[in-house]
Design a protein around this motif. Structure first.
Motif, mmCIF file in Angstrom:
data_model
loop_
_atom_site.group_PDB
_atom_site.id
_atom_site.type_symbol
_atom_site.label_atom_id
_atom_site.label_comp_id
_atom_site.label_asym_id
_atom_site.label_seq_id
_atom_site.Cartn_x
_atom_site.Cartn_y
_atom_site.Cartn_z
ATOM 1 N N GLU A 1 0.779 -1.185 0.038
ATOM 2 C CA GLU A 1 -0.012 0.007 0.021
ATOM 3 C C GLU A 1 1.072 1.295 0.176
ATOM 4 O OE1 GLU A 1 -3.354 2.150 3.058
ATOM 5 O OE2 GLU A 1 -3.013 -0.137 3.066
ATOM 6 N N LYS A 2 1.941 1.294 0.850
ATOM 7 C CA LYS A 2 2.653 2.532 0.858
ATOM 8 C C LYS A 2 3.452 2.594 -0.294
ATOM 9 C CE LYS A 2 3.246 2.537 5.883
ATOM 10 N NZ LYS A 2 4.313 2.205 7.081
ATOM 11 N N LEU A 3 4.068 1.443 -1.073
ATOM 12 C CA LEU A 3 4.704 1.699 -1.959
ATOM 13 C C LEU A 3 3.902 2.080 -3.397
ATOM 14 C CD1 LEU A 3 7.683 1.511 -2.894
ATOM 15 C CD2 LEU A 3 7.304 -0.952 -3.283
ATOM 16 N N THR A 4 2.891 1.616 -3.285
ATOM 17 C CA THR A 4 1.821 1.821 -4.792
ATOM 18 C C THR A 4 1.643 3.209 -4.490
ATOM 19 O OG1 THR A 4 1.208 -0.306 -4.542
ATOM 20 C CG2 THR A 4 -0.323 1.414 -5.789
ATOM 21 N N LEU A 5 1.229 3.751 -3.210
ATOM 22 C CA LEU A 5 1.070 5.137 -2.960
ATOM 23 C C LEU A 5 2.256 6.084 -3.429
ATOM 24 C CD1 LEU A 5 -1.180 7.274 -2.084
ATOM 25 C CD2 LEU A 5 -0.247 7.026 0.166
#
Length: 337
Positions: free
Chosen positions: A39-43
């Motif tokens: 989630e953090k990396l995709t954001l």
């Protein structure tokens, strides 16, 4: 993203790296991340509008150097990695890479010893205090530690095994001090954190790597010194799922001695591999009966399953002690002639 690479944080670098590697490679990397990391990396990736060539090249170069350093560490430890990187990149850059890598990785103490010959390690530690030997063995690979434990004097084996089982956390100062014992002959590593090691699982792993005679000697002695500890170790020496390591004749013998209800409970939550090998050693009528009754059994309590598996494991160990079946283990004690 017009920021200089030196100003980028870890997430930004990871985003640039995955964008640079392309969707196929990035998808493979995602498989090794947890939901929060994804989630953090995709954001972060979604917020990247443009990647400057200079930033892309610097991130890729940093990743390449860290990957090389990690490979060098696995080959010969931190000292070896630093020496190679210093020759290739210079002292300053090599130190930056090593510091960055070791700050994010937990490098286990005695890394050098896991690459050494067990006989060589035995030669250096056999005259040390049992607590020192226990600490070192708890950090080695189980098979390696089992071989060394088998070669220790019999009156020391149980003591060392008990100390491994009772070991909890060890301060970095003590670990460093013990490492220095081998420093003159082998290389040494340092950890900055309190490291959890030892415990019952550790001694079980070690005992699973020794020959049967050594195991009996140690457990017999532990039963006198600490009966509760000996019983707990024995419970974990062979788990129900390990039934897949038995040959067909042994499995058939176990099936005959087990209560059908215990076997059904155990199989209900077992892996397909376990079910397959057990059913393969039953008659077709028995397999059909088992499958029907397991289907109609409905939900079962985990405690009931664990108790049933414990009873079956006890039968397996009893049969092994009687010489009626063989459990594959370290050493040459399980060779059938």
């Amino acid at each position: 993203m017009a920021k200089n690479q030196k100003e980028l944080n870890g997430k930004q670098k990871a985003a640039i790296l995955l964008i640079s590697l392309g969707p196929d490679v990035s998808a493979s990397v995602y498989k090794h991340l947890n939901e929060e990391e994804i989630e953090k990396l995709t954001l972060e990736i979604s917020g990247v509008k443009k990647v400057e060539n200079s930033s892309k090249e610097e991130v890729l170069e940093e990743f390449h150097n860290i990957a090389l350093a990690q490979d060098y560490i696995s080959q010969g430890g931190i000292g070896y990695a630093k020496t190679v990187l210093e020759k290739a990149l210079g002292t300053e850059q090599a130190s930056v890479i090593i510091n960055r890598l070791t700050s994010s990785l937990q490098v286990r103490p005695f890394d050098f010893a896991r690459k050494a010959d067990p006989a060589q390690i035995l030669n250096f530690i056999q005259n040390e205090h049992p607590q020192t030997i226990a600490l070192i063995l708890s950090y080695l690979d189980p098979a390696q530690a089992g071989q060394i434990l088998s070669e220790l004097q019999q009156d020391m084996q149980a003591d060392v095994a008990r100390r491994i089982a009772m070991m909890d956390s060890t301060s970095p100062e003590i670990i460093n001090e013990v490492e220095q014992i081998l420093e003159r002959k082998l290389s040494a590593t340092v950890t900055q954190d309190y490291t959890q090691t030892g415990g019952i699982e550790a001694v079980v792993d070690v005992l699973n790597g020794v020959d049967r005679a050594t195991e009996r000697t140690i457990l017999d002695a532990l039963e006198i010194q600490d009966p509760e500890l000996a019983e707990e170790i024995k419970k974990r020496m062979f788990v129900f799922e390990d039934i897949v390591t038995l040959d067909n004749r042994a499995i058939q013998r176990v099936i005959r001695d087990c209560e059908n209800e215990d076997l059904m409970l155990s199989l209900k939550v077992s892996s397909d591999e376990v079910k397959e090998i057990v059913f393969r050693n039953m008659s077709s009528r028995m397999v059909e009966t088992f499958k029907d009754e397991m289907e109609y059994m409905g939900p079962v309590r985990l405690r009931d399953v664990e108790e049933a598996q414990t009873r079956i494991v006890s039968i397996i160990r009893r049969l092994e002690d009687a010489g009626e079946i063989v459990i594959a283990r370290g050493g040459g004690d399980d060779i059938i002639v």
